[in-house]
Design a protein around this motif. Structure first.
Motif, PDB file in Angstrom:
ATOM      1  N   GLY A  97      42.438  53.095  41.180  1.00  0.00           N
ATOM      2  CA  GLY A  97      43.424  53.039  42.224  1.00  0.00           C
ATOM      3  C   GLY A  97      44.166  52.786  43.580  1.00  0.00           C
TER       4      GLY A  97
ATOM      5  N   CYS B  65      39.794  45.351  44.414  1.00  0.00           N
ATOM      6  CA  CYS B  65      39.155  45.190  44.452  1.00  0.00           C
ATOM      7  C   CYS B  65      38.166  43.709  43.781  1.00  0.00           C
ATOM      8  CB  CYS B  65      39.840  45.247  42.475  1.00  0.00           C
ATOM      9  SG  CYS B  65      40.336  46.817  41.636  1.00  0.00           S
TER      10      CYS B  65
ATOM     11  N   MET C 212      40.475  48.692  39.087  1.00  0.00           N
ATOM     12  CA  MET C 212      42.289  49.422  39.606  1.00  0.00           C
ATOM     13  C   MET C 212      42.543  50.051  39.075  1.00  0.00           C
ATOM     14  SD  MET C 212      44.059  45.285  39.181  1.00  0.00           S
ATOM     15  CE  MET C 212      45.551  46.405  39.649  1.00  0.00           C
ATOM     16  N   GLU C 213      42.040  50.663  37.832  1.00  0.00           N
ATOM     17  CA  GLU C 213      42.486  51.127  36.773  1.00  0.00           C
ATOM     18  C   GLU C 213      41.938  53.154  36.719  1.00  0.00           C
ATOM     19  OE1 GLU C 213      42.455  53.057  32.012  1.00  0.00           O
ATOM     20  OE2 GLU C 213      43.066  51.206  32.547  1.00  0.00           O
ATOM     21  N   GLU C 214      40.737  52.619  37.409  1.00  0.00           N
ATOM     22  CA  GLU C 214      39.671  54.180  37.497  1.00  0.00           C
ATOM     23  C   GLU C 214      40.424  54.360  38.819  1.00  0.00           C
ATOM     24  OE1 GLU C 214      35.026  55.544  38.298  1.00  0.00           O
ATOM     25  OE2 GLU C 214      35.558  52.922  37.032  1.00  0.00           O
TER      26      GLU C 214
ATOM     27  N   THR D  68      44.496  44.821  43.943  1.00  0.00           N
ATOM     28  CA  THR D  68      43.783  43.366  43.094  1.00  0.00           C
ATOM     29  C   THR D  68      42.768  42.913  43.805  1.00  0.00           C
ATOM     30  OG1 THR D  68      45.410  43.534  40.967  1.00  0.00           O
ATOM     31  CG2 THR D  68      43.526  41.295  41.438  1.00  0.00           C
TER      32      THR D  68
ATOM     33  N   MET E 148      38.910  58.480  39.797  1.00  0.00           N
ATOM     34  CA  MET E 148      39.093  58.537  40.923  1.00  0.00           C
ATOM     35  C   MET E 148      38.471  59.214  41.847  1.00  0.00           C
ATOM     36  SD  MET E 148      42.879  57.605  42.106  1.00  0.00           S
ATOM     37  CE  MET E 148      43.831  58.284  40.558  1.00  0.00           C
TER      38      MET E 148
ATOM     39  N   PRO F 108      32.914  47.268  36.097  1.00  0.00           N
ATOM     40  CA  PRO F 108      33.700  46.637  35.498  1.00  0.00           C
ATOM     41  C   PRO F 108      34.901  45.607  35.988  1.00  0.00           C
ATOM     42  CG  PRO F 108      33.127  49.084  36.402  1.00  0.00           C
ATOM     43  CD  PRO F 108      32.066  48.425  36.143  1.00  0.00           C
TER      44      PRO F 108
ATOM     45  N   ALA G 267      40.560  45.480  36.782  1.00  0.00           N
ATOM     46  CA  ALA G 267      41.185  45.588  35.809  1.00  0.00           C
ATOM     47  C   ALA G 267      41.058  46.900  35.587  1.00  0.00           C
ATOM     48  CB  ALA G 267      41.503  44.504  34.975  1.00  0.00           C
ATOM     49  N   GLN G 268      39.602  47.049  35.222  1.00  0.00           N
ATOM     50  CA  GLN G 268      38.881  48.749  35.365  1.00  0.00           C
ATOM     51  C   GLN G 268      39.056  49.313  36.335  1.00  0.00           C
ATOM     52  OE1 GLN G 268      35.578  46.859  33.250  1.00  0.00           O
ATOM     53  NE2 GLN G 268      36.536  47.571  31.155  1.00  0.00           N
TER      54      GLN G 268
END
Length: 83
Positions: free
Chosen positions: A44, A50, A40-42, A47, A1, A34, A37-38
């Motif tokens: 934080g 992103c 969002m994960e990386e 949607t 992050m 990415p 979803a990727q």
């Protein structure tokens, strides 16, 4: 992050990071970038944030999206000639 700067929209900051990765070759032409979803994960982020990142990169001509397959780095990056 990354550590987000409060005065700059998060989508813009993440767009800057992904743009830099494309331009420095971390994501070479025709490679997959990415997914939502990727991201969002990386990072934080939500949607919608992103999706804004992907829209901004498409508008700049840095990526294209193949429905059902994902988003990829453009073969010919703006300002860099044919690749």
């Amino acid at each position: 992050m990354i550590e987000f700067v409060p005065d700059i929209p998060r989508w813009r900051q993440v767009t800057d990071v992904i743009r830099q990765r494309i331009l420095d070759g971390t994501y070479p032409p025709r490679s997959r970038v990415p997914s939502v979803a990727q991201l969002m994960e990386e990072f934080g982020i939500a949607t919608a944030t992103c999706q804004k990142v992907h829209r901004a990169l498409r508008a700049e001509g840095l990526i294209y999206t193949e429905p059902g397959l994902g988003s990829f780095v453009s073969k010919d990056l703006p300002g860099q000639g044919p690749g």
